[in-house]
Design a protein around this motif. Structure first.
Motif, PDB file in Angstrom:
ATOM      1  N   VAL A  86      -1.985  13.208  -9.898  1.00 60.12           N
ATOM      2  CA  VAL A  86      -1.715  11.803  -9.606  1.00 60.12           C
ATOM      3  C   VAL A  86      -0.631  11.701  -8.532  1.00 60.12           C
ATOM      4  O   VAL A  86       0.181  12.618  -8.361  1.00 60.12           O
ATOM      5  CB  VAL A  86      -1.275  11.021 -10.872  1.00 60.12           C
ATOM      6  N   MET A  87      -0.629  10.572  -7.822  1.00 58.92           N
ATOM      7  CA  MET A  87       0.386  10.267  -6.810  1.00 58.92           C
ATOM      8  C   MET A  87       0.820   8.823  -6.989  1.00 58.92           C
ATOM      9  O   MET A  87       0.001   7.953  -7.276  1.00 58.92           O
ATOM     10  CB  MET A  87      -0.191  10.404  -5.386  1.00 58.92           C
ATOM     11  N   TYR A  88       2.103   8.567  -6.800  1.00 59.23           N
ATOM     12  CA  TYR A  88       2.629   7.196  -6.825  1.00 59.23           C
ATOM     13  C   TYR A  88       3.713   7.130  -5.764  1.00 59.23           C
ATOM     14  O   TYR A  88       4.795   7.705  -5.931  1.00 59.23           O
ATOM     15  CB  TYR A  88       3.180   6.860  -8.208  1.00 59.23           C
ATOM     16  N   LEU A  89       3.405   6.459  -4.657  1.00 60.63           N
ATOM     17  CA  LEU A  89       4.306   6.462  -3.516  1.00 60.63           C
ATOM     18  C   LEU A  89       3.985   5.306  -2.580  1.00 60.63           C
ATOM     19  O   LEU A  89       3.034   4.556  -2.819  1.00 60.63           O
ATOM     20  CB  LEU A  89       4.218   7.798  -2.765  1.00 60.63           C
ATOM     21  N   ARG A  90       4.774   5.169  -1.531  1.00 56.54           N
ATOM     22  CA  ARG A  90       4.545   4.081  -0.571  1.00 56.54           C
ATOM     23  C   ARG A  90       3.519   4.495   0.481  1.00 56.54           C
ATOM     24  O   ARG A  90       3.517   5.634   0.936  1.00 56.54           O
ATOM     25  CB  ARG A  90       5.861   3.689   0.116  1.00 56.54           C
ATOM     26  N   ASP A  91       2.675   3.525   0.857  1.00 52.19           N
ATOM     27  CA  ASP A  91       1.722   3.795   1.932  1.00 52.19           C
ATOM     28  C   ASP A  91       2.380   3.499   3.280  1.00 52.19           C
ATOM     29  O   ASP A  91       3.581   3.212   3.351  1.00 52.19           O
ATOM     30  CB  ASP A  91       0.431   2.990   1.733  1.00 52.19           C
ATOM     31  N   ASP A  92       1.600   3.542   4.347  1.00 55.72           N
ATOM     32  CA  ASP A  92       2.146   3.346   5.695  1.00 55.72           C
ATOM     33  C   ASP A  92       2.749   1.956   5.883  1.00 55.72           C
ATOM     34  O   ASP A  92       3.587   1.754   6.761  1.00 55.72           O
ATOM     35  CB  ASP A  92       1.044   3.567   6.743  1.00 55.72           C
ATOM     36  N   LYS A  93       2.315   0.996   5.067  1.00 51.68           N
ATOM     37  CA  LYS A  93       2.810  -0.375   5.188  1.00 51.68           C
ATOM     38  C   LYS A  93       3.983  -0.653   4.253  1.00 51.68           C
ATOM     39  O   LYS A  93       4.486  -1.768   4.173  1.00 51.68           O
ATOM     40  CB  LYS A  93       1.673  -1.361   4.906  1.00 51.68           C
ATOM     41  N   GLY A  94       4.399   0.386   3.511  1.00 51.29           N
ATOM     42  CA  GLY A  94       5.545   0.221   2.617  1.00 51.29           C
ATOM     43  C   GLY A  94       5.185  -0.282   1.231  1.00 51.29           C
ATOM     44  O   GLY A  94       6.071  -0.574   0.424  1.00 51.29           O
ATOM     45  N   ASN A  95       3.886  -0.385   0.943  1.00 53.30           N
ATOM     46  CA  ASN A  95       3.453  -0.846  -0.381  1.00 53.30           C
ATOM     47  C   ASN A  95       3.308   0.338  -1.334  1.00 53.30           C
ATOM     48  O   ASN A  95       2.865   1.411  -0.928  1.00 53.30           O
ATOM     49  CB  ASN A  95       2.101  -1.573  -0.280  1.00 53.30           C
TER      50      ASN A  95
END
Length: 202
Positions: A86-95
């Motif tokens: 699993v991954m939980y992090l910000r995407d390129d848009k900061g979401n």
């Protein structure tokens, strides 16, 4: 420390006591493909793993339960030799985005590479490790999500680094295996490679 995924019911809270540390043979064993269609116990284990990442990034919860902050977690890091993470992090848009991968496979990648200037960290490694870890700048991954649906996604930059770090776990590879032994800060020759932050500022 091999475990049955029946331990990780949806209501179970993973803590640092559940995280397998370096030196355990589980982290050096290639994980087995997950049986499809996805079984309920595997779905629940993925939910537990995702909740751990969310808890670890919550200042109050992480302080209360002494959790180290993490953006990715593979099943063998909690003693399950199954090809899922699993991954939980910000995407390129900061979401903030969450991804659960089952039987993931990199089907293509860029020629260009990137690295984190501060090296990489790992929930299974309790010591500082210095050196550059070369990663592909972008990767295309094929696998299944938490509902068992086939998914193909492309990741770049920091997300691509996390994906490659976690898939390495499933193959029994630790991030520091990719650091040059003779000179930890030496980068591969003959390939375009730059710091992640240089790439971001372009």
């Amino acid at each position: 420390m091999l475990l049955s995924s029946t331990k990780f019911k949806a209501e179970y809270m993973i803590t640092m006591d559940d995280i397998v540390r370096e030196g355990d043979s589980v982290l050096r064993t290639v994980a087995e493909p997950v049986q499809m269609p996805l079984q309920a116990e595997d779905q629940e284990a993925l939910q537990c793993m995702m909740q751990f990442l969310k808890n670890s990034q919550d200042p109050e919860v992480s302080a209360k339960f002494k959790l180290r902050s993490g953006v990715g977690l593979s099943a063998n890091q909690i003693g399950l030799l199954k090809r899922m993470f699993v991954m939980y992090l910000r995407d390129d848009k900061g979401n903030m985005v969450e991804h659960a991968w089952v039987n993931p496979k990199v089907i293509s990648h860029s020629v260009a590479m990137i690295y984190l200037p501060e090296s990489e960290g790992c929930l299974s490694v309790d010591r500082p490790v210095h050196g550059f870890v070369p990663r592909y700048e972008s990767v295309k991954v094929k696998g299944y999500n938490m509902t068992g649906k086939e998914v193909v996604m492309k990741f770049k930059g920091y997300q691509a680094i996390v994906v490659q770090h976690e898939i390495d776990h499933l193959d029994g590879i630790m991030f520091y295996d990719r650091i040059n032994e003779e000179n930890p800060f030496k980068l591969p020759q003959g390939v375009e490679i730059r710091s992640l932050y240089e790439q971001k500022s372009r």
